[in-house]
Design an enzyme around this catalytic site. Sequence first.
Site, mmCIF file in Angstrom:
data_model
loop_
_atom_site.group_PDB
_atom_site.id
_atom_site.type_symbol
_atom_site.label_atom_id
_atom_site.label_comp_id
_atom_site.label_asym_id
_atom_site.label_seq_id
_atom_site.Cartn_x
_atom_site.Cartn_y
_atom_site.Cartn_z
ATOM 1 N N GLU A 1 0.818 -1.222 0.000
ATOM 2 C CA GLU A 1 0.000 0.000 0.000
ATOM 3 C C GLU A 1 0.850 1.270 0.000
ATOM 4 O O GLU A 1 0.448 2.290 -0.558
ATOM 5 C CB GLU A 1 -0.946 0.005 1.207
ATOM 6 C CG GLU A 1 -2.150 -0.919 1.075
ATOM 7 C CD GLU A 1 -1.804 -2.394 1.227
ATOM 8 O OE1 GLU A 1 -0.675 -2.705 1.668
ATOM 9 O OE2 GLU A 1 -2.651 -3.241 0.894
ATOM 10 N N HIS B 1 -11.845 -6.640 7.897
ATOM 11 C CA HIS B 1 -12.489 -6.323 6.617
ATOM 12 C C HIS B 1 -13.752 -5.502 6.834
ATOM 13 O O HIS B 1 -14.708 -5.610 6.070
ATOM 14 C CB HIS B 1 -12.834 -7.601 5.841
ATOM 15 C CG HIS B 1 -11.624 -8.338 5.343
ATOM 16 N ND1 HIS B 1 -10.850 -9.118 6.158
ATOM 17 C CD2 HIS B 1 -11.043 -8.377 4.116
ATOM 18 C CE1 HIS B 1 -9.847 -9.627 5.455
ATOM 19 N NE2 HIS B 1 -9.936 -9.192 4.212
#
Lengths: 362, 328
Positions: free
Chosen positions: B60, B129
């Site tokens: 990321e 998540h």
Amino acid sequence: MTKPQSIKSPDHERQREDFDSRAPLGKTILRRLYSYMLKCRTVEERIRLLFRQGRFSGNYFAAVGQEATEVGATMDLLAEDTIAPSHRNFVTHIMKGTPLTLMFAHIFLRKDSPDQGRCAQAHCGYAPLNIITPASTIAAQLAIGTGVALANKMQKKASVVVALSGEGSTSLGLWHESLNFAGVHHLPIVFVLENNLWAESVPARLQSAVDDFSIKAQAYGIRGITVDGNDVVAVYRASQDAIRRARGGDGPTLIECKTYRWYGHSEIDPAKYRTVEELEYWKSRDPIPAMERYLQQRGSWAESWKEELLAEFDKEIDDAIEFAEKSPYPDSEEALDHVFSFSIRERELNRKVWAPQISSSE
Amino acid sequence: MPLTTYIDAITSALREEMARDERVFIIGEDVGAMGGVFKVTKGLQEEFGSDRVIDSPLAEGIIVSSSIGAAMAGMRPVPEIQFADFIAPAMDSIVEQAAKLRYRSAGTQTCPLTVRVCYGGGTGGGLYHSQTNTSWFIQTPGLMVVAPSSPYDAKGLLKAAIRNDDPVLFFEHKKLYRSIKEEVPADDYTVPLMKAAIKRKGSDVTAISHGYMLQLTLQAAEKMKEESGAEVAVIDLRTLAPLDKDTFLESVARTSRVVVVHEANRTLGIGAEVSAIIAEEAFDCLDAPVTRVTGPDIPAIPACPPLEKFYMPSVEKIVAALKRTLDY
Ligand SMILES: Cc1ncc(C[n+]2csc(CCOP(=O)(O)OP(=O)(O)O)c2C)c(N)n1
Ligand SMILES: [Mg+2]
């Protein structure tokens, strides 16, 4: 247990040998390399003097002793090429052509600094010459430089990025993410790793178990070479080679330059963590007199030339300091500027107070 | 106008912007060949090629930082963070680099990029998540934080974000992707950034929300109307930073009662800021304390249904808060 052998593949060795071909550089280039090193040193020693005199508040991170790397890696870049500097690379502005007046306005944190007094001395960019204004975060400039290289490639430009950092940066994830990404996308970027043996007080052997940091390039499928970072000719040749390859679409290179900083990490660091012998050894390898001897051997040297250069530099520095000290500070409320593409002054400075509204029947 | 889902609205915004402006490109994990784990970028690599829809390494930090550099050099990157829960590796890139670049260069270096972030709970995604971490970025001046609640807004705001010259974090709620449809123009349009919307008019109490929670707030308002005839004004913040204060303050001045609803944790969520602004700038308007309906201060949303249910604000919880505020 024996120490594991350092993993040097034949490829790695071959790259080092390739580079070792000794085609001579012309006199003009040699003299320019020398005079730039002398200028960088003269500028930094003056900044250090100004600091000790209390003429500016803040700090400075001198690369004195490392001039061969600073100069060799960044001389002859084009205006469209990008430099992604670290805190140690203020003098690369000289190499790219940033006026000394603006550089000293930056040292004095004045309105005429490229960032109008926002960044501390260590972090200086200059948009007109594509020098990225770096953050303090170690290794961050490498990742942003990688993105610039990605854009250059997408836009089919022949511009390259030279991204500089110290050996301490190699311990951070973003260092690896940058080299990995540059490798995958074959980007036009040269990573110049200045291994000056220390990251603040931490020696290089506590950053990494490898002897030559350039070996890390192999993990990313890119070229990696180690050069004597105090030999300006070696650094220049390795860099020019890497820049030429990057420009020609032949991908990135990691160049480790082994060098040494003479002073502390910054002006407030007495550097008690290292030995006098170590410092003396590296001072005996000062790149500037070494280049004087080299020029002398080639009949290109005169003491009077050095004096002329020094007089010229001193005059330019004096003028720049005069300009910088006359430059005003920004107005306090300018702190509110350049947060977004639009002004936030109105919303920050003028708060409205609401009174109850008698609801008209809706 | 065709009825369109939230996810299709986002995909068309991306497609249209890529067709309109060749500087726009997408980079992220699985965005290319696979079209993204939620299929937001489905078909785009086939249409625009792998140079403009880049399957990045699983990292990321470089996804965002390479976008920053590319944006500096004239591109309009739209990086994707697959799940908000994995944005932390890009934290330095976002808050120290993107947010500060314009400032630290006194406006001479900028990075117009739009980081799309998939967030939110209610799908049983569990601790890693489901997160709503919008608050981390609301506290970072220099970033624009956008969180649309409907297909129309999602398309118009994403287009506006891509064309905007500031770094934008664009939070897409995964629960909204396929759960609602709305009429969305097939033509080009934008929705203004930094402008809240009055999604329902009302004179009795003002409910302030955004994202998925906005939809639940609208349902709660409808329920209130049915059950007691109360008229709940519903304000959609749409952009969480910088905040459009006037739209909700104007409503508070008329209703004198406020409920703020958000999915992020309670402490220093957007509700805290909204409440503080109301206290400072509309104190005389209030007839009841400001009430918040938020996620509790626990590290993340647990996976099993009763625990997740405990975390998530719901229509029932919002209705209860509205009643409390009206009865005060
Ligand atoms: C991420 C991060 N951690 C810590 C620091 C504080 N810091 C600034 S410079 C430095 C040492 C850097 O060493 P090196 O990379 O070898 O560069 P050098 O100073 O030797 O040029 C440290 C620890 C920082 N700026 N960023
Ligand atoms: Mg070092």
